[in-house]
Every structure is written in structure tokens, then in C-alpha cells.
Design a protein around this motif. Structure first.
Motif, mmCIF file in Angstrom:
data_model
loop_
_atom_site.group_PDB
_atom_site.id
_atom_site.type_symbol
_atom_site.label_atom_id
_atom_site.label_comp_id
_atom_site.label_asym_id
_atom_site.label_seq_id
_atom_site.Cartn_x
_atom_site.Cartn_y
_atom_site.Cartn_z
ATOM 1 N N GLU A 148 0.827 -1.211 0.000
ATOM 2 C CA GLU A 148 0.000 0.000 0.000
ATOM 3 C C GLU A 148 0.857 1.256 0.000
ATOM 4 O OE1 GLU A 148 -2.683 -0.473 3.294
ATOM 5 O OE2 GLU A 148 -3.943 -1.910 2.207
ATOM 6 N N ILE A 149 1.831 1.265 -0.901
ATOM 7 C CA ILE A 149 2.715 2.423 -1.078
ATOM 8 C C ILE A 149 2.238 3.206 -2.292
ATOM 9 C CG2 ILE A 149 5.072 3.161 -1.593
ATOM 10 C CD1 ILE A 149 6.067 0.721 -0.062
ATOM 11 N N SER A 150 2.046 4.492 -2.135
ATOM 12 C CA SER A 150 1.523 5.321 -3.220
ATOM 13 C C SER A 150 2.604 5.639 -4.239
ATOM 14 C CB SER A 150 0.935 6.622 -2.663
ATOM 15 O OG SER A 150 1.970 7.455 -2.163
ATOM 16 N N SER A 151 2.158 6.030 -5.427
ATOM 17 C CA SER A 151 3.100 6.349 -6.508
ATOM 18 C C SER A 151 4.004 7.520 -6.159
ATOM 19 C CB SER A 151 2.330 6.644 -7.803
ATOM 20 O OG SER A 151 1.440 7.735 -7.611
ATOM 21 N N SER A 152 3.542 8.378 -5.259
ATOM 22 C CA SER A 152 4.355 9.540 -4.860
ATOM 23 C C SER A 152 5.584 9.129 -4.059
ATOM 24 C CB SER A 152 3.514 10.528 -4.059
ATOM 25 O OG SER A 152 3.066 9.944 -2.842
ATOM 26 N N GLU A 153 5.585 7.888 -3.561
ATOM 27 C CA GLU A 153 6.709 7.390 -2.774
ATOM 28 C C GLU A 153 7.612 6.464 -3.589
ATOM 29 O OE1 GLU A 153 7.414 8.460 0.239
ATOM 30 O OE2 GLU A 153 5.627 9.732 0.227
ATOM 31 N N ILE A 154 7.465 6.514 -4.913
ATOM 32 C CA ILE A 154 8.256 5.656 -5.803
ATOM 33 C C ILE A 154 9.143 6.530 -6.681
ATOM 34 C CG2 ILE A 154 8.182 3.922 -7.632
ATOM 35 C CD1 ILE A 154 5.414 3.107 -6.587
ATOM 36 N N THR A 155 10.439 6.221 -6.693
ATOM 37 C CA THR A 155 11.410 6.974 -7.489
ATOM 38 C C THR A 155 12.196 6.008 -8.362
ATOM 39 O OG1 THR A 155 11.659 8.590 -5.702
ATOM 40 C CG2 THR A 155 13.377 8.560 -7.387
ATOM 41 N N ALA A 156 12.515 6.430 -9.591
ATOM 42 C CA ALA A 156 13.321 5.604 -10.487
ATOM 43 C C ALA A 156 14.625 6.322 -10.817
ATOM 44 C CB ALA A 156 12.552 5.296 -11.773
ATOM 45 N N VAL A 157 15.716 5.584 -10.717
ATOM 46 C CA VAL A 157 17.035 6.092 -11.104
ATOM 47 C C VAL A 157 17.543 5.213 -12.240
ATOM 48 C CG1 VAL A 157 19.393 6.584 -10.383
ATOM 49 C CG2 VAL A 157 17.499 6.876 -8.751
ATOM 50 N N ASN A 158 17.415 5.716 -13.455
ATOM 51 C CA ASN A 158 17.882 5.006 -14.644
ATOM 52 C C ASN A 158 19.287 5.523 -14.962
ATOM 53 O OD1 ASN A 158 18.429 4.007 -17.184
ATOM 54 N ND2 ASN A 158 16.497 4.649 -18.114
ATOM 55 N N PHE A 159 20.297 4.710 -14.675
ATOM 56 C CA PHE A 159 21.667 5.184 -14.858
ATOM 57 C C PHE A 159 22.300 4.633 -16.144
ATOM 58 C CE2 PHE A 159 22.107 1.387 -12.185
ATOM 59 C CZ PHE A 159 23.165 0.696 -12.765
ATOM 60 N N THR A 160 21.464 4.353 -17.137
ATOM 61 C CA THR A 160 21.971 3.826 -18.404
ATOM 62 C C THR A 160 22.902 4.827 -19.095
ATOM 63 O OG1 THR A 160 19.906 2.579 -18.655
ATOM 64 C CG2 THR A 160 21.309 2.802 -20.606
ATOM 65 N N ARG A 161 22.531 6.083 -19.077
ATOM 66 C CA ARG A 161 23.349 7.097 -19.726
ATOM 67 C C ARG A 161 24.599 7.408 -18.886
ATOM 68 N NH1 ARG A 161 24.032 8.254 -24.400
ATOM 69 N NH2 ARG A 161 24.643 10.359 -23.808
ATOM 70 N N PRO A 162 25.751 7.603 -19.523
ATOM 71 C CA PRO A 162 26.996 7.822 -18.775
ATOM 72 C C PRO A 162 26.985 9.064 -17.893
ATOM 73 C CG PRO A 162 27.328 8.094 -21.155
ATOM 74 C CD PRO A 162 25.977 7.511 -20.973
ATOM 75 N N GLU A 163 26.273 10.121 -18.282
ATOM 76 C CA GLU A 163 26.274 11.322 -17.452
ATOM 77 C C GLU A 163 25.559 11.075 -16.116
ATOM 78 O OE1 GLU A 163 22.979 11.877 -20.614
ATOM 79 O OE2 GLU A 163 25.061 11.172 -20.521
ATOM 80 N N THR A 181 18.759 9.307 -41.209
ATOM 81 C CA THR A 181 18.380 10.712 -41.345
ATOM 82 C C THR A 181 19.177 11.615 -40.401
ATOM 83 O OG1 THR A 181 16.615 10.498 -39.701
ATOM 84 C CG2 THR A 181 16.029 10.043 -42.014
ATOM 85 N N GLU A 182 20.154 11.032 -39.714
ATOM 86 C CA GLU A 182 20.992 11.761 -38.756
ATOM 87 C C GLU A 182 20.159 12.422 -37.660
ATOM 88 O OE1 GLU A 182 23.685 14.347 -40.811
ATOM 89 O OE2 GLU A 182 24.744 12.669 -41.772
ATOM 90 N N CYS A 183 19.119 11.709 -37.207
ATOM 91 C CA CYS A 183 18.253 12.246 -36.147
ATOM 92 C C CYS A 183 18.931 12.229 -34.790
ATOM 93 C CB CYS A 183 16.936 11.465 -36.092
ATOM 94 S SG CYS A 183 17.109 9.730 -35.565
ATOM 95 N N GLY A 184 19.919 11.359 -34.622
ATOM 96 C CA GLY A 184 20.654 11.299 -33.366
ATOM 97 C C GLY A 184 20.045 10.413 -32.291
ATOM 98 N N ILE A 185 18.956 9.729 -32.597
ATOM 99 C CA ILE A 185 18.327 8.861 -31.598
ATOM 100 C C ILE A 185 19.275 7.741 -31.179
ATOM 101 C CG2 ILE A 185 16.486 7.147 -31.274
ATOM 102 C CD1 ILE A 185 14.639 9.010 -32.819
ATOM 103 N N CYS A 186 20.066 7.237 -32.108
ATOM 104 C CA CYS A 186 21.017 6.169 -31.780
ATOM 105 C C CYS A 186 22.030 6.645 -30.742
ATOM 106 C CB CYS A 186 21.723 5.674 -33.039
ATOM 107 S SG CYS A 186 22.626 6.954 -33.952
ATOM 108 N N ALA A 187 22.496 7.880 -30.906
ATOM 109 C CA ALA A 187 23.482 8.415 -29.964
ATOM 110 C C ALA A 187 22.887 8.600 -28.575
ATOM 111 C CB ALA A 187 24.023 9.744 -30.489
ATOM 112 N N THR A 188 21.616 8.995 -28.538
ATOM 113 C CA THR A 188 20.934 9.152 -27.252
ATOM 114 C C THR A 188 20.738 7.807 -26.569
ATOM 115 O OG1 THR A 188 19.779 11.119 -28.053
ATOM 116 C CG2 THR A 188 18.843 10.021 -26.134
ATOM 117 N N ALA A 189 20.468 6.767 -27.370
ATOM 118 C CA ALA A 189 20.222 5.437 -26.813
ATOM 119 C C ALA A 189 21.494 4.754 -26.338
ATOM 120 C CB ALA A 189 19.534 4.552 -27.860
ATOM 121 N N CYS A 190 22.640 5.116 -26.901
ATOM 122 C CA CYS A 190 23.880 4.425 -26.586
ATOM 123 C C CYS A 190 24.330 4.700 -25.147
ATOM 124 C CB CYS A 190 24.984 4.860 -27.548
ATOM 125 S SG CYS A 190 26.585 4.082 -27.208
#
Length: 275
Positions: A31-46, A201-210
Motif C-alpha cells: 500500500e505504497i503510493s506512486s508519490s513514494e516511488i522513485t526511479a534512477v535510470n543510470f543507463t546514460r553515462p552522465e 536521417t541523422e536524427c541522433g536517436i542512436c546516440a541518445t540510446a547508446c
């Protein structure tokens, strides 16, 4: 009030998908509300350059990563090792491409324990293999609906365990498969195995995903082989399907996986219990 934090590395988003469904079951159970849930996605190097605040007994932390050659990805392991906790319950998840997860879950348990977490549950889920494609399928479209139902059940059952456990330190040590010393990991660097076609098309999505900054925007968005970790996130993210796997050892490996790992493997879950 307990807080839930997801901490994960997920280049192709399969680990993220599984963890979010585990969290759904866990939050409902406790019974934990969504306001008490945090996600840390550290996939990106920065993001991996940051240091998280220490976790304590009011936290519940889900740690998740894909499996690369039977081990945690080096970038994921290095980030996990920077975490600090004080008797914080941890739920451990690895996601592998229907071959084997070998030492990865044990490695994650050992790292978590060394950081001060108390691992209370662990799981190995199946995700579409990084090398998979429509031409050479390997665990395609997994995690599927049944996998995610099991993820929710795993989270719910872990919540039940936490509710009935008054002292986490009295739980038996979580037992998971694996061997120590661990098998040799995959490391960084890859053969030149990705072609960029005229559809780019040089959109850069690949670079963002890497996750390793291994896309050179000044060289036609070619892959920097020395920095590549073979996750194929750039191939899967390209909206034009302009990045293709060349003939060679990686494509040969994909064919081998297709031929030898075609039988769907089940989800495996593990719980610490009171002695």
C-alpha cells in the motif's frame, strides 16, 4: 512510510519494463503510493557520474541490470558499487536473453550485500536478446504478458515477505545460483559489426540510446568500436531501421543463439526465508 527506489541499467529497456511491473506488485502489496516511488535510470553515462544519497531502513530498493556473457555489465556493476545502505531491503533482478544468466544474479547479490543492503528476493527474467532481429529471432517480444504477470506476482510476494518479517537480519541469507570466482565478463570493445545505411536521417536517436557514448555524430553516426559494449541499443532504437548488423562474428553468434536457445526459459525467483 516506506519508499521504493528503482535503480537500474537498461539499454534496450527490457530490465526497466520488468522492474516497473515488479514495483507495481510490490507497491500494491505494501500500500505504497506512486508519490513514494522513485526511479534512477543510470543507463546514460552522465547519470553514472552522480552519487545517490544513502539508503536506510525506510527504503526498499530494486536493483536491476541485463546479463552480458553471464555477468553484470561492467558499467552497471561499477555504479551499484557506489551505493550505500544501512540494513535496507533490496530486491535483485537480472534479465537475460534466454541463454543463461550464470553468475550475474550472484554477483548482484554480493555487490548489494557489500554496500549494506539486505537482499530479500532475487529473480532472473527473460528479455529479447540484444543480438535478436526479425531475421534472427532470439527470445523475441520477451518479457511477454505472462512474464510481466509473474513480475507483478514476484513483487507482491516480496511485499508479503516484508510485511511478515519484523527483523530483516533474522532472515536466512538469500541463496541464488552462480559461482565465485565469477566467469570472465565481456568487457568493452567490439568488432566493426554495425553498418549505417543510406536510410539514416541523422536524427541522433542512436546516440541518445547508446549507454557508452560510442556513436560518432561527426562520422556519419558510425559506431566507435573501442567503446561499444555490444548492447545493440542503437540498432533497436533507430526509427528508420538504418543500423544493421554486418556479416561477421556477432551475426554468427546471433544465428547460434537462434539455433540453440529457441526453447523459452521460465522466470526464476528466489526468496530469503526465516530459519
Amino acid at each position: 512510510m516506506k519508499k521504493i527506489t528503482l535503480v537500474y541499467f537498461s539499454p534496450t529497456k527490457t530490465t526497466e519494463t520488468v522492474l516497473r511491473d515488479i514495483t507495481q506488485g510490490l507497491a500494491q502489496s505494501l500500500e505504497i503510493s506512486s508519490s513514494e516511488i522513485t526511479a534512477v535510470n543510470f543507463t546514460r553515462p552522465e547519470i553514472r557520474g552522480t552519487v545517490l544519497e544513502p539508503f536506510d531502513k525506510d527504503d526498499i530498493v530494486l536493483l536491476g541490470a541485463p546479463v552480458y556473457a553471464g555477468r553484470l555489465p561492467a558499467d552497471a556493476a561499477d555504479f551499484f558499487k557506489k551505493l550505500t545502505a544501512s540494513g535496507t531491503p533490496a530486491i535483485l533482478t537480472v534479465v537475460y536473453g534466454n541463454r543463461e544468466y550464470e553468475d550475474a544474479l550472484l554477483e548482484l547479490k554480493d555487490v548489494a550485500s557489500a554496500c549494506g543492503f539486505i537482499p530479500v528476493a532475487g529473480a532472473a527474467f527473460i528479455g529479447e536478446h540484444s543480438f535478436a532481429s526479425t531475421d534472427i529471432p532470439v527470445a523475441m517480444n520477451r518479457p511477454d504478458e505472462n512474464d510481466l504477470k509473474q513480475a507483478q506476482d514476484f513483487g507482491g510476494n516480496t511485499g508479503t515477505l516484508l510485511k511478515k518479517t519484523t527483523d530483516l537480519k533474522k532472515l536466512a541469507v538469500l541463496e541464488v545460483p552462480g559461482n565465485f570466482p565469477y566467469r570472465e565478463g565481456m568487457g568493452t570493445g567490439a568488432p566493426d559489426f554495425i553498418a549505417v545505411t543510406d536510410a539514416c536521417t541523422e536524427c541522433g536517436i542512436c546516440a541518445t540510446a547508446c549507454p557508452s557514448n560510442a556513436i560518432d555524430a561527426d562520422d556519419g553516426f558510425a559506431t566507435i568500436a573501442a567503446d561499444c559494449i555490444l548492447c545493440c541499443a542503437c540498432i533497436k532504437a533507430c526509427p528508420e531501421q538504418a543500423r544493421l548488423m554486418k556479416a561477421g562474428p556477432i551475426k554468427d553468434k546471433a544465428r547460434w543463439l537462434n539455433e540453440t536457445c529457441s526453447i523459452p526459459k521460465p522466470v526464476q525467483v528466489f526468496f530469503a526465508v526465516e530459519p
